[in-house]
Design an enzyme around this catalytic site. Structure first.
Site, PDB file in Angstrom:
ATOM      1  N   GLU A 289       0.803  -1.119   0.120  1.00 16.08           N
ATOM      2  CA  GLU A 289      -0.102  -0.076   0.009  1.00 16.08           C
ATOM      3  C   GLU A 289       1.002   1.378   0.050  1.00 16.08           C
ATOM      4  OE1 GLU A 289      -2.754  -0.700   3.573  1.00 16.08           O
ATOM      5  OE2 GLU A 289      -3.942  -1.809   1.989  1.00 16.08           O
ATOM      6  N   ASP A 368      -8.714  -8.936   3.608  1.00 13.37           N
ATOM      7  CA  ASP A 368      -8.499  -7.708   4.511  1.00 13.37           C
ATOM      8  C   ASP A 368      -9.467  -7.632   5.611  1.00 13.37           C
ATOM      9  OD1 ASP A 368      -7.213  -5.595   5.778  1.00 13.37           O
ATOM     10  OD2 ASP A 368      -7.729  -4.273   4.289  1.00 13.37           O
ATOM     11  N   GLU A 396     -12.428  -1.790  11.911  1.00 12.46           N
ATOM     12  CA  GLU A 396     -12.274  -1.063  10.463  1.00 12.46           C
ATOM     13  C   GLU A 396     -13.668  -1.359   9.774  1.00 12.46           C
ATOM     14  OE1 GLU A 396      -8.950  -1.678   8.517  1.00 12.46           O
ATOM     15  OE2 GLU A 396      -9.518  -0.404   6.581  1.00 12.46           O
TER      16      GLU A 396
HETATM   17  O1  GCW Z   1      -7.047  -2.719   6.236  1.00  9.44           O
HETATM   18  C1  GCW Z   1      -5.884  -2.134   5.768  1.00  9.44           C
HETATM   19  C2  GCW Z   1      -6.369  -0.543   6.312  1.00  9.44           C
HETATM   20  C3  GCW Z   1      -4.963   0.285   6.391  1.00  9.44           C
HETATM   21  C4  GCW Z   1      -3.908  -0.487   7.233  1.00  9.44           C
HETATM   22  C5  GCW Z   1      -3.892  -1.929   6.280  1.00  9.44           C
HETATM   23  C6  GCW Z   1      -2.452  -2.822   6.736  1.00  9.44           C
HETATM   24  C7  GCW Z   1      -2.286   0.193   8.386  1.00  9.44           C
HETATM   25  O2  GCW Z   1      -7.260  -0.173   5.452  1.00  9.44           O
HETATM   26  O3  GCW Z   1      -5.326   1.437   7.259  1.00  9.44           O
HETATM   27  O4  GCW Z   1      -2.970   0.147   7.194  1.00  9.44           O
HETATM   28  O5  GCW Z   1      -4.887  -2.437   6.265  1.00  9.44           O
HETATM   29  O6  GCW Z   1      -3.283  -3.778   7.332  1.00  9.44           O
HETATM   30  O7  GCW Z   1      -1.332  -2.477   6.932  1.00  9.44           O
END
Ligand code: GCW
Length: 685
Positions: A289, A368, A396
């Site tokens: 990311e 995720d 989240e």
């Molecule tokens: O779920 C995603 C989140 C990001 C997070 C990433 C991760 C810290 O949207 O905010 O970043 O995972 O796990 O690295």
């Protein structure tokens, strides 16, 4: 004051000091054959817990005491294990190390607060590393934080930049640490009482001054935290920025094969261990990311991780390397790419290539932390790599600690999922991560934390059950999620009527399923407002680069991940599990659209068509939330006013959220399919 005994306003969660003191008011403690002057931090802490927290005496003559600690070789499986044995006049807590005694002490408190009599138990943790990862940032904000400001960083309790999905970090002038010793002490106690033994302090996306935490003068603040948590058996870790050699060391690159980079990291490690000799190690998010990583230099993740591992090995530190690596620049036009395959594709071939102080931290599912995901197929496939399974306590994708969501049943399902890999003595996920690790002590669970400066720690007071439950699950993988919930309720709502506790239990026990019902259907995931991740947006990510699609058209919806006709993701599992996910009928209902693109008229294993299943679940989800609102309102007289209204206010928002989800999802699929609801319920045109 140092021990936080002065602050009566701090919420004590499941450790209600007054109730516990009352329960133990007749007890006296003693230590048999133990030198309390040895300077051992945990022994000192136990001592303080008795004298200052419980307010009970410690006697010199152990034969006069009613609760006796004894340190002895007792044949137990691990240093953290303990035995509780009672006879007529006393209770003996025995363990072979101080940490075992500490856990025995809190277990005794728990059992007594649950009203147990004649306590006899032998208990050892199922997982060695039981960790919480904070995504706290140096200005006090928290990435994906829903409970106010960080308890470690920042000065005001409120946030100047709450998380709206963009995670900006403000520049901090001067000392960024909060130094709230009272709060840290209570947090450490809460964590130790559920067996947590590691925390990482800062966000894995290491931004701005967060990069400098590994150096002076910031290390003074880290040391202060480590000094508080040490007595509770909790080691401190820091997330690092892969490009620190450039930002801090003024080098031209961060290539893991450049000797100057290696020297940089050795110097950093020497500095950290000089001030914190028992520092845990680093958590690393690389090539993910937008974060930098070894791929930039054409190096593998094993080369990257091992370079750090060599720098920290002389100090017995660990490198926790995250497997959350995927291409976040995908093209929705290309239907062959599949984000679910990413971790496997990046790491399966590196099995056996990591040093023995590297641990791969792998999210439980392949994407995720969605409301439903299958187990990540790397579990059971890796046989020579230290592993940790990663969970997300912070809600989240599970309702931002606004919507009630007791997620322990979902995690328990993941841990106990049978991978059916035949080369393991026990092929359940929670077991294969130990057997598949090179050093089983370098394996375990990690979870992103969910606390902040809000009055009840987690925003919604009911979200504390997830913290409690996670710790309990790390310790006992087979513990029943409903029993964990009852335990938490019994200890948290000590002064309420039985009926109140029953109502809270009934609201929470299936709240994870309720949330799943009114949000994205049957494992398809991600129909959320982009970046913010709360609230419905059916096509929010559908044409996006993040690679999370549902492919709904007029005939059907879902992602075909079969080998027969789809992305072939199912082939990454053991043959038996692959066969299960390959077939529509054998795929668990809740994962239907994760694995298959299904026609709306298709009959599913619940003997309903897909479209009817979608409508039914969404109506049911909303109706259940309406019931939560009514049921909660009945509890007003029996609960503290502030706690009652914190939940009530959030329930109102949850009801609006559920309504919006229900109607947008139902209308979306009605418009696409043209199939009306058989039962004639209201679906907007
Ligand atoms: O779920 C995603 C989140 C990001 C997070 C990433 C991760 C810290 O949207 O905010 O970043 O995972 O796990 O690295």
């Amino acid at each position: 004051m140092i021990d936080g005994l002065g602050d009566d306003t701090l919420y004590e969660a499941w450790l209600n000091r007054n109730a516990i003191r009352e329960e133990f008011s007749d007890e006296t403690f003693a230590f048999k054959q133990m030198d309390l002057n040895s300077g051992d931090a945990i022994a000192l802490r136990i001592h303080k817990e008795i004298i200052e927290w419980l307010k009970r005496p410690i006697l010199d003559d152990y034969q006069q005491a009613t609760i006796i600690f004894t340190l002895e070789k007792n044949g137990l499986a691990s240093d953290d294990a303990f035995r509780l044995v009672s006879n007529q006049s006393s209770m003996v807590i025995s363990a072979q190390s101080q940490s075992g005694l500490l856990y025995g002490f809190y277990a005794l408190i728990r059992e007594r607060m649950l009203g147990k009599k004649n306590i006899r138990m032998v208990s050892a943790p199922d997982q060695t590393l039981r960790m919480i990862d904070h995504w706290d940032q140096i200005d006090g904000s928290i990435e994906r934080g829903y409970a106010g400001a960080s308890i470690f960083f920042g000065t005001p309790d409120h946030l100047d930049n709450p998380d709206k999905g963009d995670f900006s970090v403000l520049t901090v002038q001067g000392d960024p640490f909060r130094h709230d010793r009272v709060r840290m002490l209570q947090y450490a106690r809460m964590l130790a009482s559920i067996g947590i033994n590691a925390i990482s302090l800062n966000n894995v996306n290491v931004r701005s001054q967060g990069t400098d935490l590994i150096t002076a003068p910031y290390l003074d603040g880290v040391k202060e935290i480590a000094d508080i948590f040490r007595g509770f058996g909790i080691k401190i870790y820091l997330a690092i920025n892969w490009e620190s050699p450039i930002h801090i060391g003024h080098l031209k690159n961060s290539d893991p094969l450049d000797p100057r980079v290696e020297t940089f990291w050795k110097t950093v490690c020497d500095g950290i261990y000089h001030s914190i000799p028992d520092f845990g190690g680093f958590v690393v998010k690389a090539d993910s990311e937008g974060e930098p990583g070894p791929y930039q230099y054409g190096r593998t993740h094993a080369q990257g991780a091992n370079m750090l591992a060599r720098a920290i090995a002389p100090h017995d530190g660990l490198i926790i390397w995250r497997a959350f690596v995927y291409n976040s620049h995908q093209d929705w036009r290309d239907r062959s790419t599949d984000r679910a395959k990413a971790a496997y594709e990046n790491f399966e071939e590196l099995d056996g290539k990591f040093d023995d102080n590297v641990i791969l931290q792998i999210k439980f599912g392949p994407i995720d932390f969605q409301t439903v995901e299958p187990l990540q197929p790397l579990f059971g496939k890796l046989t020579h790599t230290n592993q940790m399974m990663e969970f997300e306590l912070t809600a989240e994708y599970l309702g931002h600690q606004i919507d009630i969501n007791y997620a322990v049943p979902q995690w328990s399902k993941m841990i106990n999922f049978d991978t059916k890999h035949s080369n393991f003595a026990d092929s359940k996920a929670g077991e294969v991560i130990k057997e598949g690790s090179v050093k089983s002590q370098n394996s375990g669970f990690a979870a992103v934390g969910n606390v902040g400066m809000t009055p009840f720690w987690t925003g919604n007071p009911l979200a504390l059950a997830n913290l409690y439950g996670y710790g309990r699950l790390c310790w006992g993988n087979q513990l029943d999620s409903s029993e964990i919930l009852s335990e938490w309720i019994e200890q948290t709502f000590t002064e309420t009527k039985v009926k109140t506790r029953q109502t809270i239990f009934e609201i929470m026990v299936e709240s994870n399923k309720t949330y799943r019902n009114y949000t994205a259907p049957l494992g398809v995931g991600f129909m959320v407002i982009p970046h913010y991740h709360y609230g419905v947006s059916v096509n929010g990510y559908e044409y996006d680069k993040w690679g999370t699609y549902h492919f709904a058209d007029r005939n059907g919806v879902g992602v075909d991940r079969t080998q027969k006709s789809g992305t072939g993701f199912t082939a990454m599992y053991s043959p038996e599990v692959a066969r299960m996910f390959e077939g529509l009928e054998s795929t668990p209902l809740e994962l239907t659209l994760f694995f298959h693109h299904v026609r709306y008229s298709q009959m599913l294993s619940n003997h309903k068509t897909l479209i009817k299943t979608i409508y039914d679940q969404h109506f049911a989800g909303f109706d259940t939330v309406s019931k939560y609102v009514a049921d909660w309102s009945m509890l007003e007289a029996d609960l503290p006013v502030d706690l009652f209204s914190e939940v009530q206010n959030r329930l109102k928002q949850q009801l609006e959220n559920a309504l919006e989800w229900r109607d947008q999802i139902n209308t979306y699929f009605y418009r696409l399919s043209g199939i009306p609801d058989e039962l004639g319920r209201e679906i907007y045109q």
